[in-house]
Motif scaffolding. Structure first.
Motif, PDB file in Angstrom:
ATOM      1  N   SER A 111      28.151  37.289  37.642  1.00 53.00           N
ATOM      2  CA  SER A 111      28.821  35.989  37.736  1.00 53.00           C
ATOM      3  C   SER A 111      28.267  35.027  36.697  1.00 53.00           C
ATOM      4  CB  SER A 111      28.640  35.384  39.122  1.00 53.00           C
ATOM      5  OG  SER A 111      29.262  36.197  40.077  1.00 53.00           O
ATOM      6  N   ASP A 136      36.222  37.317  38.427  1.00 54.19           N
ATOM      7  CA  ASP A 136      34.923  37.549  39.061  1.00 54.19           C
ATOM      8  C   ASP A 136      35.147  38.131  40.450  1.00 54.19           C
ATOM      9  OD1 ASP A 136      32.271  37.621  39.640  1.00 54.19           O
ATOM     10  OD2 ASP A 136      31.987  35.448  39.782  1.00 54.19           O
ATOM     11  N   GLU A 137      34.816  39.393  40.612  1.00 50.63           N
ATOM     12  CA  GLU A 137      35.010  40.104  41.885  1.00 50.63           C
ATOM     13  C   GLU A 137      36.408  39.855  42.459  1.00 50.63           C
ATOM     14  OE1 GLU A 137      32.510  41.958  43.226  1.00 50.63           O
ATOM     15  OE2 GLU A 137      30.612  41.085  42.545  1.00 50.63           O
TER      16      GLU A 137
HETATM   17 MG   LIG Z   1      28.832  37.448  41.589  1.00 55.84          MG
END
Ligand SMILES: [Mg+2]
Ligand SMILES: Nc1ncnc2c1ncn2[C@@H]1O[C@H](COP(=O)(O)OP(=O)(O)O)[C@@H](O)[C@H]1O
Lengths: 230, 246
Positions: B51, B172-173
């Motif tokens: 991240s 992000d994810e």
């Molecule tokens: Mg993360």
């Protein structure tokens, strides 16, 4: 495979302006208020209470002063009977000092209250503010959105408060004097000053209370704003 | 890839978070190059710095040292206006938690970046409707996020990320909060965006479903790149997942 359009962004960004027109900003704010009615109702009430208190106190004093200046015998008699016709200058000044002191103190308390409410209202949207910045919002857009919102909240809250304040003041007056002595024109004259003043004051108070958290939020890095858990 | 154009390049990017007296080295010198039109997965365990890297590449945070170049421009040199412009036009962001504006419905959420980019309200609405159709939500235009499932919300987020035809989508994810099947649908959607629109896709993830879709996988451990694999080099375990996907 199609290659993506290549837009050099380091030069001539003026060709691709970022903007948030006022009309769109107002629309966004309006939807925000509609969709968060419950929360906004609380904010309205917290502002209205302050303004109602100020209006009722100030307008009551103003009307009384007008009445005292009257030389119509029945009015003087009525004031006398209600024990409101003070001839004692020192007592008058004393009374006024007390009112001013009371108003200042309660004004400060109220300001803290409104600040707190506005801070809550902004901080619970830190995450959204971070998201807006990811979508390309300039700091100015964020400030504009919250500025419109706080002006709106301030005006509506103050207007509601002024209405309540006037009603309160009338109630106070009719409990002391016969209604016939209070002329409509005289009321209009006093209220045409105190009501707009109260609405302006209440709005200013609200905007001032909103400025600090809004600026802080607008200046945050998107990551920091989005990390805030609410 | 006929001609490989560098779209993202990071040079010795490090990030140190200071928490009181403690220093957390989230990134310890990341150097990599990503080419236009690639689908890249940044893989690594939780806490490995994915991240943080995502935030650096997206211009959402600044590295402690090192440079991030997007289209050969060092983004640390950009002013606030250019940075906002980059976020608005050049990059589309997708988050694990969707990050939709809760008080706005689907079409308003997708319109927002276009409004910022200066499109008229009508143009923005039309394009938003088109994009929502593209992600399979043509019948959910006026639904608000609370009225949608996680998968649907992530589709709205994808449509929003595509709003200004960005060159890069950073995710992000994106499948982190979704079940297996919905997650797979989102990956398919991202793959389609790459193929049909030539968008460069960069995902940070520890979801192994993502491997099969990736052109290259950048493995990150403890803030460092441990290896970079091309799709052909991915091991047998991944092959079986790929097989299951057909
Ligand atoms: Mg993360
Ligand atoms: N804002 C922050 N302040 C302090 N430490 C942070 C912050 N953000 C991330 N970290 C730390 O940096 C490391 C990498 O985090 P992160 O990039 O979120 O990893 P990942 O996304 O791979 O799970 C972790 O050790 C995390 O605790």
């Amino acid at each position: 495979m199609t290659t993506p359009k290549h837009i050099p962004f380091s030069e001539d960004t003026s060709a691709h302006k970022l903007m948030l027109p006022w009309s769109r900003a107002v629309e966004i704010c309006w939807r925000n208020v509609l969709n968060r009615r419950g929360r906004f109702l609380l904010i309205f009430i917290s502002i209205a209470v302050v303004v109602a208190f100020f209006v009722s106190t100030l307008a009551y004093q103003a009307v009384l002063a007008e009445l005292r200046r009257s030389d119509e015998v029945p009015i003087r008699a009525a004031l006398e009977q209600a024990n409101l016709l003070t001839h004692d200058d020192a007592g008058d000044r004393n009374q006024r000092d007390r009112t001013i002191w009371l108003l200042t103190l309660s004004g400060m308390l109220c300001f803290v209250g409104v600040c707190n409410t506005m801070y809550m209202s902004v901080s619970e949207r830190f995450r959204e503010i971070g998201t807006l910045k990811c979508l390309g919002a300039l700091d100015g857009f964020i400030i504009r959105l919250f500025l419109i919102e706080s002006v709106f909240v301030g005006v509506v809250g103050s207007a509601l408060g002024a209405l309540a304040g006037v009603l309160l003041m009338l109630l106070q007056l009719v409990m002391l004097l016969e209604i016939e002595y209070i002329s409509g024109i005289m009321l209009l004259r006093t209220l045409s000053v105190s009501v707009p003043a109260a609405i302006a004051g209440g709005t200013l108070l609200t905007v001032m209370a909103a400025i600090y958290p809004t600026r802080a939020a607008a200046k945050m890095k998107p990551v920091d704003a989005m990390r805030v858990e609410v | 890839m006929e001609e490989r154009r560098e779209i993202v390049h990071t040079q010795d990017v490090t990030k140190v978070y200071t928490m009181g007296s403690e220093e957390v080295h989230a990134l310890r010198g990341i150097t990599c190059t990503i080419y236009s039109g690639e689908y890249i997965s940044i893989m690594g365990p939780s806490g490995s710095g994915k991240s943080t890297f995502f935030n650096m590449v997206g211009g959402l945070d600044k590295p402690s040292a090192g440079e991030v170049y997007i289209d050969e421009v060092d983004i640390a040199q950009l002013g606030v206006y250019e940075l906002a412009w980059l976020r608005c036009r050049k990059i589309g962001y997708i988050f694990q938690t969707f990050n939709l504006i809760m008080v706005m419905n689907a079409i308003e959420n997708v319109s927002l970046p276009m409004i910022f980019a200066g499109l008229s309200a009508d143009e923005a609405r039309d394009k938003a409707a088109e994009l929502l159709g593209l992600v399979g939500l043509g019948d959910r235009l006026t639904h608000r996020p609370v009225e949608m499932s996680g998968g649907q919300q992530q589709r709205v987020a994808i449509a929003r990320a595509l709003a200004n035809d960005p060159a890069i989508i950073l995710a992000d994810e994106p499948t982190g909060n979704l079940d297996l099947r919905t997650g797979r649908e989102i990956i398919e959607l991202l793959t389609a965006m790459k193929e049909e629109r030539g968008v460069t896709i960069i995902t940070a993830t520890h979801d192994h479903k993502m491997l099969a879709a990736s052109d290259r996988v950048i493995w990150v451990t403890d803030g460092q790149i441990s290896r970079i694999q091309k799709r052909e080099e991915l091991d047998i375990r991944v092959g079986s997942i790929e097989g299951a996907e057909e």
